[in-house]
Design a protein around this motif. Structure first.
Motif, PDB file in Angstrom:
ATOM      1  N   GLY A  62       0.804  -1.227   0.000  1.00  0.00           N
ATOM      2  CA  GLY A  62       0.000   0.000   0.000  1.00  0.00           C
ATOM      3  C   GLY A  62       0.833   1.271   0.000  1.00  0.00           C
ATOM      4  O   GLY A  62       0.294   2.360   0.212  1.00  0.00           O
ATOM      5  N   LYS A  63       2.141   1.176  -0.298  1.00  0.00           N
ATOM      6  CA  LYS A  63       3.035   2.345  -0.240  1.00  0.00           C
ATOM      7  C   LYS A  63       2.669   3.379  -1.310  1.00  0.00           C
ATOM      8  O   LYS A  63       2.498   4.559  -1.010  1.00  0.00           O
ATOM      9  CB  LYS A  63       4.508   1.911  -0.443  1.00  0.00           C
ATOM     10  N   SER A  64       2.575   2.907  -2.570  1.00  0.00           N
ATOM     11  CA  SER A  64       2.302   3.865  -3.657  1.00  0.00           C
ATOM     12  C   SER A  64       0.941   4.500  -3.481  1.00  0.00           C
ATOM     13  O   SER A  64       0.761   5.695  -3.756  1.00  0.00           O
ATOM     14  CB  SER A  64       2.355   3.170  -5.017  1.00  0.00           C
ATOM     15  N   THR A  65      -0.042   3.718  -3.027  1.00  0.00           N
ATOM     16  CA  THR A  65      -1.375   4.272  -2.799  1.00  0.00           C
ATOM     17  C   THR A  65      -1.283   5.415  -1.787  1.00  0.00           C
ATOM     18  O   THR A  65      -1.859   6.495  -1.995  1.00  0.00           O
ATOM     19  CB  THR A  65      -2.319   3.170  -2.276  1.00  0.00           C
ATOM     20  N   LEU A  66      -0.547   5.201  -0.710  1.00  0.00           N
ATOM     21  CA  LEU A  66      -0.417   6.234   0.322  1.00  0.00           C
ATOM     22  C   LEU A  66       0.249   7.492  -0.248  1.00  0.00           C
ATOM     23  O   LEU A  66      -0.188   8.614   0.024  1.00  0.00           O
ATOM     24  CB  LEU A  66       0.395   5.679   1.506  1.00  0.00           C
ATOM     25  N   ARG A 416      -3.100  -3.169 -14.928  1.00  0.00           N
ATOM     26  CA  ARG A 416      -2.675  -1.895 -14.325  1.00  0.00           C
ATOM     27  C   ARG A 416      -3.136  -1.730 -12.876  1.00  0.00           C
ATOM     28  O   ARG A 416      -2.676  -0.828 -12.198  1.00  0.00           O
ATOM     29  CB  ARG A 416      -3.155  -0.714 -15.163  1.00  0.00           C
ATOM     30  N   SER A 417      -4.050  -2.615 -12.416  1.00  0.00           N
ATOM     31  CA  SER A 417      -4.497  -2.469 -11.032  1.00  0.00           C
ATOM     32  C   SER A 417      -3.534  -3.130 -10.048  1.00  0.00           C
ATOM     33  O   SER A 417      -3.655  -2.957  -8.847  1.00  0.00           O
ATOM     34  CB  SER A 417      -5.905  -3.060 -10.860  1.00  0.00           C
ATOM     35  N   LEU A 418      -2.559  -3.907 -10.565  1.00  0.00           N
ATOM     36  CA  LEU A 418      -1.620  -4.565  -9.645  1.00  0.00           C
ATOM     37  C   LEU A 418      -0.522  -3.592  -9.224  1.00  0.00           C
ATOM     38  O   LEU A 418      -0.150  -2.707  -9.995  1.00  0.00           O
ATOM     39  CB  LEU A 418      -0.966  -5.766 -10.347  1.00  0.00           C
ATOM     40  N   SER A 419       0.001  -3.804  -8.029  1.00  0.00           N
ATOM     41  CA  SER A 419       1.160  -3.007  -7.628  1.00  0.00           C
ATOM     42  C   SER A 419       2.325  -3.432  -8.530  1.00  0.00           C
ATOM     43  O   SER A 419       2.320  -4.533  -9.097  1.00  0.00           O
ATOM     44  CB  SER A 419       1.496  -3.249  -6.162  1.00  0.00           C
ATOM     45  N   GLY A 420       3.322  -2.540  -8.672  1.00  0.00           N
ATOM     46  CA  GLY A 420       4.432  -2.785  -9.600  1.00  0.00           C
ATOM     47  C   GLY A 420       5.092  -4.141  -9.381  1.00  0.00           C
ATOM     48  O   GLY A 420       5.314  -4.917 -10.317  1.00  0.00           O
ATOM     49  N   GLY A 421       5.402  -4.434  -8.126  1.00  0.00           N
ATOM     50  CA  GLY A 421       6.109  -5.677  -7.820  1.00  0.00           C
ATOM     51  C   GLY A 421       5.258  -6.900  -8.101  1.00  0.00           C
ATOM     52  O   GLY A 421       5.754  -7.931  -8.572  1.00  0.00           O
ATOM     53  N   ASN A 422       3.961  -6.811  -7.814  1.00  0.00           N
ATOM     54  CA  ASN A 422       3.086  -7.961  -8.065  1.00  0.00           C
ATOM     55  C   ASN A 422       2.922  -8.224  -9.550  1.00  0.00           C
ATOM     56  O   ASN A 422       2.876  -9.374  -9.984  1.00  0.00           O
ATOM     57  CB  ASN A 422       1.733  -7.759  -7.381  1.00  0.00           C
TER      58      ASN A 422
END
Ligand SMILES: Nc1ncnc2c1ncn2[C@@H]1O[C@H](COP(=O)(O)OP(=O)(O)OP(=O)(O)O)[C@@H](O)[C@H]1O
Length: 535
Positions: A62-66, A416-422
């Motif tokens: 949740g880092k990028s979302t924050l 595009r809904s996945l976090s970069g790493g996932n």
């Protein structure tokens, strides 16, 4: 001095000198839900004036979302933000910038054919004239010692210099909070040191810095406090300098990363061979390839080290079949000419699979579901008579999600809904799952957390053990030393002789990254522009 909203009991707050500084930014109870996932679940974050504060967490934590919420690029469902002691609603990046919040994104957004100054001017408000901008830029350059020639076209700059342009852009109006999202992914160790110097000077001038990275040693070198997030919740606020890799990993992923198994394989026959490959660049800002010789054997992992932008992309395009201009026999697979086969022919005839560097747009179609994205490289999923079986696609995508520990709402989730790493884990999983005989990977663990990076490396080793020929391009020398049997170094479109991993050192590879191996062409016959592209 502004008062700080109270911290909840469960947060381990570090008391040190930074706590004497006033609070610049305070988030309380920030919650953000996406379909099927709570990306931020009641997050509290306190950042003081002049503090360099790390945000650490596994992929999808949740880092990028924050950060997007702080920068006004996403709206929270609940929670409050205080800036310099006052409650604020940050509805857009423009509002964030007006408050003094700047963000440097992971991917550069620069126009190659424009100069540095023109690129920076493009992003400014209408009120900023070129003359005013030049004054601001001179001031920022002097204060932070950036030393960039503002008149140079961006295409002549190294990656490290481009990163500085992005930072300089955020300094035109001095920020009070600067957010950096994995800024060192493509930087050399020296460029990382230079960046850290700039950031320290910036913090000394009172700017608060939020620093997202998966690299624990960087966080320790730069940051005095670190907020660790897991599954959208704060796990603790610690002093990273007082923590070990193992203790940070435990906070972050709840366990220590698995050890990558020792490498004991006997390579088989030569599978992929490149012989005397020379190729002029396909576009103005590309790199010419010069007399490349390379071989990869069955069951062998071969690495290509080097600073990106030295021809690695061009070589990978020739090997994957995206560029078929080379003479047919300059690339052979199992001894047969292959340079002019398309990517699909290489997949079908030789089970050659490729994980490119760009996750969105090249490795996946961002708006398509994960299941549909399988179709890009997997003909296997077509049903009888060539019909595509959606059920099979979904089943297969679901298997990959489970096997590679990918966090996503399901096989229907858009890439595009996945976090970069996932997303990176999914792409690597998709290609490994195809049981390739040759696997080419560019930056396989880019943006991937420590636990997942260890998992990907272990899976690559297992694949090689089963006889697959693996070629890895990576900026991370340590990663190449952990994985590879042999290494090449790429500089200025040339490939070094091969080095047995057991007979070389990180230092030697580092020196060769400047193009200084016998027969590579010495600095004497290297133009200033070429040398600068290596820095
Ligand atoms: N636009 C979106 N639509 C749907 N889900 C999203 C969206 N953006 C993020 N998510 C989900 O929210 C969760 C948190 O994602 P986020 O990008 O914030 O993670 P992260 O900690 O930055 O990960 P990484 O280290 O991999 O970049 C993930 O499960 C992700 O799939």
């Amino acid at each position: 001095m502004p008062t700080e909203p109270p911290l909840p009991d469960e947060t381990r707050e570090v008391q040190d000198l930074t706590s004497l500084q006033p609070v610049r930014l305070a988030l309380r109870g920030i919650t953000k839900r996406y379909p099927g996932v709570v990306a931020n679940d009641g997050i509290d974050l306190t950042v003081r004036r002049g503090e360099i504060h790390a945000i650490l967490g596994e992929n999808g934590a949740g880092k990028s979302t924050l950060m997007k919420i702080i920068y006004g690029a996403a709206a929270p469902d609940a929670g409050s933000i205080h800036f310099d002691g006052k409650p604020v609603a940050i509805g857009s990046p423009k509002q964030a910038r007006a408050l003094g919040i700047a963000m440097v994104f992971q991917h550069f957004s620069l126009f190659e054919s424009l100069t540095v100054a023109e690129n920076i001017w493009l992003g400014q408000d209408d009120a900023m004239t070129r003359e005013m901008l030049d004054v601001h830029l001179d001031e920022a350059q002097r204060t932070f010692g950036l030393g960039i020639d503002l008149q140079r076209p961006v295409h002549t700059l190294s990656v490290g210099e481009r990163q500085k342009v992005e930072i300089l852009r955020s300094l035109v109006t001095p920020p009070k909070v600067l957010i950096l999202d994995e800024p060192t992914s493509v930087l050399t160790p020296q460029a990382v040191q230079d960046l850290f110097e700039v950031l320290r000077r910036l913090a000394d001038s009172g700017c608060s810095i939020l620093y997202i990275s998966h690299k624990l040693h960087e966080i320790r070198a730069l940051c005095e406090r670190c907020t660790v997030i897991r599954q959208g919740k704060v796990q603790g606020v610690v002093d990273p300098r007082a923590e070990s890799d193992a203790s940070l990993a435990r906070l972050m992923i709840g366990a220590e990363p698995p050890k990558v198994p020792a490498n004991a394989r006997a390579p088989g026959s030569c599978v992929l061979q490149v012989h005397g490959l020379s190729l002029p660049r396909a576009h103005l800002f590309g790199v010419d390839l010069h007399a490349i010789d390379l071989s990869v054997h069955a069951g062998e992992i071969v690495g290509i080290a080097g600073i990106s932008g030295n021809g690695q992309n061009e070589l990978m395009q020739v090997l994957s079949g995206e560029d078929t201009r080379a003479p047919a026999d300059s690339v052979t697979i199992h001894g047969t000419p292959a340079a002019q086969l398309s990517p699909q022919q290489r997949r079908q005839r030789h089970r050659l699979h490729f994980v490119p560097e760009e996750r969105l747009g090249r490795a996946t179609v961002p708006s398509m579901s994960l299941a549909h994205n399988l179709l890009l490289t997997r003909a296997l999923t077509a049903g009888p008579l060539g019909w595509i079986s959606l059920a099979r696609l979904k089943r297969k995508a679901g298997e990959i999600l489970r096997q590679y520990n990918v966090k996503a709402a399901g096989s229907h989730a858009a890439a595009r809904s996945l976090s970069g790493g996932n997303l990176q884990k999914y792409i690597v999983g998709r290609e490994m799952d195809a049981a390739p005989q040759i696997l080419l990977l560019a930056q396989p663990t880019w943006g991937v957390d420590v636990g997942a990076a260890a998992q990907i490396r272990a899976q690559l080793l297992a694949l090689a053990q089963q006889g697959c020929a693996v070629l890895v391009v990576s900026e991370e020398i340590e990663e190449l030393f952990e994985l590879c049997d042999r290494l090449y170094v790429m500089a200025r479109g040339r490939l070094s002789p091969s080095l047995q991993r057991s007979q070389t050192s990180v230092e030697q590879v580092g020196v060769w990254m400047s193009g200084l191996w016998d027969g590579a062409g010495t600095p004497a016959n290297t133009s200033a522009e070429e040398m600068s592209s290596l820095v």
